[in-house]
Design a protein around this motif. Structure first.
Motif, PDB file in Angstrom:
ATOM      1  N   SER D 123       0.600  -1.143   0.036  1.00  0.00           N
ATOM      2  CA  SER D 123      -0.088   0.087   0.167  1.00  0.00           C
ATOM      3  C   SER D 123       0.984   1.324  -0.053  1.00  0.00           C
ATOM      4  O   SER D 123       2.036   1.287   0.165  1.00  0.00           O
ATOM      5  N   LYS D 304      -3.357   3.819  -6.189  1.00  0.00           N
ATOM      6  CA  LYS D 304      -4.240   3.346  -5.211  1.00  0.00           C
ATOM      7  C   LYS D 304      -5.618   2.693  -5.784  1.00  0.00           C
ATOM      8  O   LYS D 304      -5.880   1.421  -5.304  1.00  0.00           O
ATOM      9  N   GLU D 307      -4.490  -0.687  -7.051  1.00  0.00           N
ATOM     10  CA  GLU D 307      -3.954  -1.605  -5.768  1.00  0.00           C
ATOM     11  C   GLU D 307      -5.098  -1.921  -4.987  1.00  0.00           C
ATOM     12  O   GLU D 307      -5.090  -3.337  -4.598  1.00  0.00           O
ATOM     13  N   ASP D 308      -6.080  -1.102  -4.939  1.00  0.00           N
ATOM     14  CA  ASP D 308      -7.375  -1.720  -4.207  1.00  0.00           C
ATOM     15  C   ASP D 308      -8.073  -2.888  -4.960  1.00  0.00           C
ATOM     16  O   ASP D 308      -8.505  -3.939  -4.478  1.00  0.00           O
ATOM     17  N   ASP D 313      -9.462  -9.140  -0.515  1.00  0.00           N
ATOM     18  CA  ASP D 313      -9.731  -8.750   0.835  1.00  0.00           C
ATOM     19  C   ASP D 313     -10.872  -9.274   1.445  1.00  0.00           C
ATOM     20  O   ASP D 313     -11.453 -10.379   0.793  1.00  0.00           O
ATOM     21  N   SER D 340     -10.352  -0.450   1.071  1.00  0.00           N
ATOM     22  CA  SER D 340      -8.998  -0.960   1.230  1.00  0.00           C
ATOM     23  C   SER D 340      -8.545  -1.393   2.463  1.00  0.00           C
ATOM     24  O   SER D 340      -8.882  -0.896   3.521  1.00  0.00           O
ATOM     25  N   THR D 342      -5.864  -1.105   3.683  1.00  0.00           N
ATOM     26  CA  THR D 342      -5.053  -0.151   4.730  1.00  0.00           C
ATOM     27  C   THR D 342      -5.945   0.771   5.432  1.00  0.00           C
ATOM     28  O   THR D 342      -5.785   1.245   6.562  1.00  0.00           O
ATOM     29  N   ASP D 343      -6.826   1.325   4.558  1.00  0.00           N
ATOM     30  CA  ASP D 343      -7.774   2.198   5.257  1.00  0.00           C
ATOM     31  C   ASP D 343      -8.686   1.354   6.662  1.00  0.00           C
ATOM     32  O   ASP D 343      -8.541   2.134   7.703  1.00  0.00           O
TER      33      ASP D 343
END
Ligand SMILES: Cc1ncc(C[n+]2csc(CCOP(=O)(O)OP(=O)(O)O)c2C)c(N)n1
Ligand SMILES: Cc1ncc(C[n+]2csc(CCOP(=O)(O)OP(=O)(O)O)c2C)c(N)n1
Ligand SMILES: [Mg+2]
Ligand SMILES: [Mg+2]
Lengths: 306, 352, 306, 352
Positions: D123, D304, D307-308, D313, D340, D342-343
């Protein structure tokens, strides 16, 4: 025997071991690629005569001479070459991976230049343990100096002042390729860039000269506990790998080997006839030990993997 | 393309020669490519003919791989050779972090057409560092084409295609044991010979998916078993990174029984990937457990007595197939003697 | 503008682009690690002013300055930093992988030292094609010189007499590590070992001095079609990666940067006020272009894999 | 060992500190291990305390790996760090040709106990060269132990065991995204924590075999699905080279349905290996096709928005499990938003 005679005897002994390997080869008892040191024996004996058993040498696939010069035993060597259970490494190593931890011979690798950094790492460990008496010899060929790992290793050893002797056995060839096809650097200057003392010897055929120059180099490493570099010019008499010669192919300057041999004391008839019989007896016994040893079996196949 | 009575080595030599003759941008870089042995006879005489384009290199695998990428970026088609695949581990940074990613990472601004020839060593005491088969490591990486040609026809077709038509990095894993062999009735026709697998033999009872030299062992096993009425279907995986999944699925749907015979270790290897391919579609096509044959889970030992136990061969293939066929480890098929493959194919004593 | 003014203008333009990146960073519009060249701009502009569009430069993750100095366009740069469809590489590259083939900027890598050999290979291709007009610049930091790949690349370039300029942007740091923690070699001697001409400049803050010394170095490579080495001492004002500074942490000698800044013409108020407004307009437009560009979608995810 | 409310990073820092304190032979070598950031906070202050044993190194991965082998041969236990697993590709020669083979190749004359810590990036635009997960490449190689700890307890147990009890080379693949996370009720008890897998949650409907950060996503998916009455069993593969095959087999025998969720690509990856493990024993335990979730078959893009899409996930896990459960791509389970990771876990903006 005086020092010089002792060195010549040791060199002759190594040569006769390798000549026996050549003799045995057609029998297929030795099913392993062999990289012979014939012509280069003086380097191993001259350097190792300055080493203590606790000093460690890190060698290459062309390792018979160093193995023997550092004290490695012949019976286990022949048994290893023949892939026997009583070989140094139970037949798992073969000619390219000799070792003898009790005599300070650390494992040989068949990947060029891959053990130079091992010597540096062992020296680092020694420094951390506050040892001050040991030295670590990284032995490699001229070709190995083209690998980045060689350069990185010099940088680290000089940076951390580690007791490493970089020992280049310079036979001028990598397989069939000459140095001029591979190298653009001046070695003395390169080594100087790291402020590492540089010792250089052209007469690598002379065990006593090797002994003398390596006495200085080894002494420097031992007393300063910092690296030194020793390059010894030498001559590979045989083909790169295998039991034969490669003179008639024409890629090597003709006469090159003959001129070298003329100066090589180990080719000297008097020396040979003096020690011949005794060494033959020793080798016979070693070969017998090997032949008597069983082959490894399925029980050995998956041991020591981890 | 169809070939007759030429050796694997001949096919390589022809491919190298043709590449240089047909395409002025082809260059060959590697240790020993200019010497009289010419990388096991595959580049002999080429330096004399193309002195600027067949280049002896220092012992510096990492930078040579990078030099090939740079040359490719500037219009060349570099062929980089490794006399042992094991030394290829020194180029993994350039091959995986750079070459494989170059096109995607820059959004298609560049291409890096190039070929790595890596030779898999075997027998005569090659030992742990001269015997590895890295196909599964490389085939895990998007951006690489990884091919294991098992015959001269496979070489002629896929090398020409790679060099003349394909615009990305290709790894060719050649098998040293095959070099001396002549092949008959060896045909390989494909529009995209870097992708897909080869149906080598049809059979109704058991599917054998094999790679490289194991394809030959599978053929020996199939002939042997046909005498007992067991019909083996053989698929040569060929493109390790881009196998023909449909071919595998169709075969296993038919036979229900699968043996995978690979030149490397089974864990995380070709054996694993073939099972993934099946299980993602329909595991129920398997009527029995899969038998996987590969190197024993250890580094390769040097002693011949251990080496012969280390590699699977026709003996193990026959045993596996018979076990599946009779659904039992105990079966009546007499096993062929466990004879060293080296002894069978040719008494291999080097050159190394 | 005379040469010196033009160089200062170019350097200022690069600095203002990076200052805008810093400004934008907290907005999370740029979701990419950024390695800024602030303090080092003079190197890029001074060297690139001696290059033709057909000369190729091989750069690193710290690549904004070289990208711009060699002609790379700002709108596509900002779009790339923001991960947009109209970015240089459609948002697949980000800050660490800049490139501009039409202006001779070849792909930047985030693996230290990994493109040095690419420059050598491109030069080899050029030699094989019998070109005599192009040169190839391998740009790298001081830390990259510790990698074996650097050494191997020098050996090959010198051996084959290839038109490569080895350009070391020496900011004395690798992340937070000083050269004395990493290097034991004297660079001039090292380079001399390969018989490669060595050019050295301490005043890397001065675009005109960089221009002059690189004129000689580039000229040597071009005329001899053989390698040369140029090391330029410079100063990284910002932290290794990210938009901030790292002065208050205490690992850098205090005052070091201030003394450098005092001599840095790009920090000069008069220069700034003269060009400020024009450059801001240009950057505004580039940022607008980026903001107007769509994000890439699932359609782009698997294109250009092979 | 059981931990409460400590972060993954804390566990690493504790492991490093304890190793140095308890064992005078432990040395730590890596770029940045002596600086104020201390490899993402895992080595801070250690150089001050052990100046000779925590060593900053040049940028020279290949030789540093070799230096670790040499130091190990001379009695040390070296821990070599890589701030990104991607740079680990530079040590493949030393790791695979030397370290992994050292004991076997010399018939047991030597041992090379050592640890490579490789951190997987993810990320904030890490891109193609800062995001790779090399577990399957390494786990293919006999002689290496490859572990992906997914929690502080896993770290504490396996690092201590590796350093104090195990005598061979170990590769620890740590996940950057986990560093900041606190874990509760995190227990890991094992006599041999470099081997085997962890049963994270019991469930009767679907087996999820996950690695590293995907274990956490699997937990989120399991909790979500439990609201709909779908019971997920989660196995954390943990030891990638030496997984607990029986645990996997028993679980799949019970559920008949399998999802594999890994941090790398599926081809020749963990997904493939899990299918191999099942198919060698009994593919009929699978009542449905296996669904494998991994990185998309491409290098990692930087943007991003891409990437998402690139990483699987909780959304994809829920979808996979529901698909298997209802035996249909069309099902009634509403999918959690594709947010995401990461989020979700933390707004990750570096340090890198
Ligand atoms: C990394 C690597 N590349 C290539 C080889 C193949 N190879 C084996 S020996 C050798 C030549 C080495 O030359 P040098 O270092 O001078 O040692 P010498 O054989 O002359 O003793 C080569 C290229 C190898 N073993 N390892
Ligand atoms: C092979 C490799 N090792 C480590 C890193 C992590 N890293 C990124 S930048 C950097 C420092 C490089 O220093 P230098 O070459 O002087 O360039 P600078 O950043 O100072 O411009 C390091 C260690 C990396 N990217 N690649
Ligand atoms: Mg040599
Ligand atoms: Mg720097």
């Amino acid at each position: 025997m005086d020092q010089s005679q002792r060195l010549e005897y040791e060199a002759l002994r190594i040569r006769m071991v390798e000549e026996r390997i050549i003799e045995l080869y057609p029998s297929d008892l030795i099913q392993s690629p062999i990289h012979l040191s014939i012509g280069q024996e003086a380097v191993a004996v001259g350097v190792c005569a300055n080493l203590n058993p606790t000093d460690l040498v890190f060698i290459t696939y062309r390792g018979h001479a160093f193995y023997i010069a550092k004290g490695g035993k012949l019976p286990e060597l022949f048994a290893e070459l023949m892939g026997r259970r009583d070989g140094i490494s139970q037949g798992k190593a073969g000619s390219m991976h000799l070792a003898s931890p009790i005599y300070g011979v650390i494992g040989a690798s068949a990947v060029v230049a891959s053990t130079i950094s091992h010597a540096v790492g062992a020296a680092l460990a020694s420094k951390i343990k506050c040892e001050t008496d040991k030295i670590f010899v990284a032995n490699f060929g001229d070709g190995a100096m083209e690998q980045g790992a060689f350069y990185e290793s010099m940088n680290f050893a000089a940076l951390h002042k580690l007791p490493v002797l970089f020992l280049c056995e310079d036979n001028g060839l990598a397989v069939h390729s000459k140095k001029s096809e591979r190298q653009s650097f001046d070695l003395a200057t390169l080594v100087q860039a790291f402020n590492i003392p540089f010792y250089d010897l052209n007469e690598g055929f002379d065990p006593m000269k090797v002994f003398t120059v390596s006495k200085s180099a080894v002494g420097t490493v031992r007393s300063t506990q910092s690296p030194a570099f020793l390059r010894i010019k030498t001559m590979r008499y045989m083909e790169h790998v295998g039991p034969g010669e490669d003179l008639d192919i024409g890629f090597r300057p003709s006469g090159e080997i003959d001129r070298w041999k003329a100066k090589d004391p180990i080719s000297n008839k008097t020396l040979i006839s003096k020690h011949r019989d005794q060494i033959i007896l020793e080798i016979d016994a070693a070969v017998k030990f090997a032949l008597d040893s069983p082959l490894p079996t399925i029980e050995d196949l998956l041991t020591d993997v981890y | 393309m169809s070939t007759n009575k030429i050796t694997y080595r001949d096919a390589l030599a022809i491919s190298m020669e043709r590449a240089l003759a047909n395409n002025a941008n082809v260059i060959i870089l590697g240790q020993g490519v200019t010497d009289f042995k010419g990388l096991f006879g595959t580049t002999i005489g080429l330096h004399e003919k193309y002195p600027n384009r067949v280049i002896e290199v220092p012992l510096a695998e990492d930078s040579i791989a990078g030099i090939c990428i740079g040359a490719s970026l500037n219009g060349m088609y570099p062929i980089n050779t490794h006399i042992r695949a094991d030394f290829g581990l020194l180029v993994f940074n350039q091959l995986i972090n750079l070459a494989a990613k170059y096109r995607y990472m820059f959004g298609g601004l560049f291409e890096v057409p190039m070929m790595m020839r890596m030779i898999i060593g075997r027998s005569w005491g090659q030992g742990a560092q001269h015997s590895q088969s890295l196909q599964s490591l490389l085939a895990h990486i998007p951006g690489l084409r990884v091919v294991m040609p098992s015959s001269p026809a496979a070489i002629l077709a896929s090398y020409e295609y790679a060099i003349e038509k394909y615009r990305g990095p290709v790894v060719m894993l050649e098998h040293r044991l095959l070099y001396e062999l002549e092949f008959q009735d060896d045909v390989f026709i494909s529009d995209t010979p870097l992708d897909g697998s080869r149906l080598i033999r049809e059979g109704s009872d058991i599917t054998v998916v094999a790679t490289s030299v194991m394809v030959l062992e599978a053929k020996r096993a199939a002939e042997y078993l046909s005498r007992f009425g067991i019909m083996i279907e053989i698929i040569d995986l060929h493109s390790i990174s881009h196998p023909d999944k449909e071919m595998i699925l169709n075969s296993v749907r038919k036979t229900g029984k699968l043996v995978v015979a690979d030149t490397s270790w089974s864990a995380y290897g070709v054996a694993a990937e073939v099972s993934r391919i099946i299980n993602e579609i329909d595991p129920s096509m398997l009527a029995a457990p899969v038998i996987n044959l590969g190197m024993q889970p250890a580094p390769c030992p040097t002693s011949k007595s251990l080496e012969d136990l280390y590699y699977p061969d026709v003996h193990d293939l026959v045993n596996a197939a018979a076990t599946l066929h009779f659904n039992s480890f105990v079966h009546d098929i007499p096993l062929p003697e466990k004879q060293s493959m080296t002894d069978f194919y040719k008494h291999f004593k080097g050159p190394f």
